[in-house]
Design a protein around this motif. Structure first.
Motif, mmCIF file in Angstrom:
data_model
loop_
_atom_site.group_PDB
_atom_site.id
_atom_site.type_symbol
_atom_site.label_atom_id
_atom_site.label_comp_id
_atom_site.label_asym_id
_atom_site.label_seq_id
_atom_site.Cartn_x
_atom_site.Cartn_y
_atom_site.Cartn_z
ATOM 1 N N LEU A 82 0.819 -1.205 0.000
ATOM 2 C CA LEU A 82 0.000 0.000 0.000
ATOM 3 C C LEU A 82 0.855 1.259 0.000
ATOM 4 C CD1 LEU A 82 -2.761 -1.021 2.556
ATOM 5 C CD2 LEU A 82 -2.929 -0.962 0.069
ATOM 6 N N ASN A 85 2.951 1.233 -3.661
ATOM 7 C CA ASN A 85 2.089 1.539 -4.810
ATOM 8 C C ASN A 85 0.796 2.184 -4.320
ATOM 9 O OD1 ASN A 85 3.904 0.224 -6.612
ATOM 10 N ND2 ASN A 85 3.074 -1.734 -5.924
ATOM 11 N N GLU A 87 -2.589 4.478 -4.157
ATOM 12 C CA GLU A 87 -3.609 4.800 -5.150
ATOM 13 C C GLU A 87 -3.767 6.313 -5.234
ATOM 14 O OE1 GLU A 87 -7.172 2.652 -4.369
ATOM 15 O OE2 GLU A 87 -6.152 0.738 -4.329
ATOM 16 N N THR A 88 -2.774 6.985 -5.778
ATOM 17 C CA THR A 88 -2.821 8.423 -5.990
ATOM 18 C C THR A 88 -2.434 8.709 -7.430
ATOM 19 O OG1 THR A 88 -0.512 8.801 -5.402
ATOM 20 C CG2 THR A 88 -2.109 8.885 -3.614
ATOM 21 N N ASN A 89 -2.705 9.926 -7.852
ATOM 22 C CA ASN A 89 -2.299 10.322 -9.187
ATOM 23 C C ASN A 89 -1.013 11.137 -9.158
ATOM 24 O OD1 ASN A 89 -3.411 12.496 -7.941
ATOM 25 N ND2 ASN A 89 -4.887 12.985 -9.540
#
Length: 140
Positions: A82, A85, A87-89
């Motif tokens: 987590l 990697n 989960e954001t841009n």
């Protein structure tokens, strides 16, 4: 009576080795520091798959070295992916450092008010936050 002298000599030697200017103490502290000072000659910095040019790399590592440590984020076993990697841009800067036989990777994520760093070495993952306006506003 001789045991007292032996113990006092041992304590004197330990005190001498553990005094602040000792090279041994400096080596031990460098071995376990969370936010190490990087040398721009030993690192490669990539952003979005492209290597930074030499002067940009030097400037980025200087900003990284001058950044102030804010806090450490605790990672529970099993949650390492987590942090590696998220989960954001946000596209991270990736710093690769080779120290002896070890490869250390730093993933630097800039947000509006702080910088998150994920440090990966061997199988270990450590995350912490930095305060650096220069890193937040860094552009290539």
């Amino acid at each position: 009576m001789t045991w007292i002298w032996v113990i006092s000599v041992v304590f004197f030697i330990l005190k001498l080795l553990m005094s602040p200017p000792s090279a041994l103490v400096a080596w031990v502290l460098r071995k376990f520091e969370l936010h190490p000072e990087l040398d721009s000659k030993d690192v490669t910095v990539t952003f979005n798959g492209k290597h930074l040019e030499e002067e940009e790399k030097i400037r980025f590592t200087d900003y990284f070295n001058e950044a102030n440590f804010l806090k450490k984020h605790y990672i529970f076993p099993g949650n390492e992916k987590l942090f590696l990697n998220p989960e954001t841009n946000i596209t991270p800067f990736v710093i690769n450092v080779k120290r002896g036989k070890k490869d250390v990777n730093f993933f630097v994520y800039s947000s509006d008010n702080h910088v998150d760093v994920v440090k990966q070495y061997k199988e270990k993952v450590v995350s912490y936050s930095l305060n650096s306006d220069d890193l937040i506003n860094f552009t290539m």
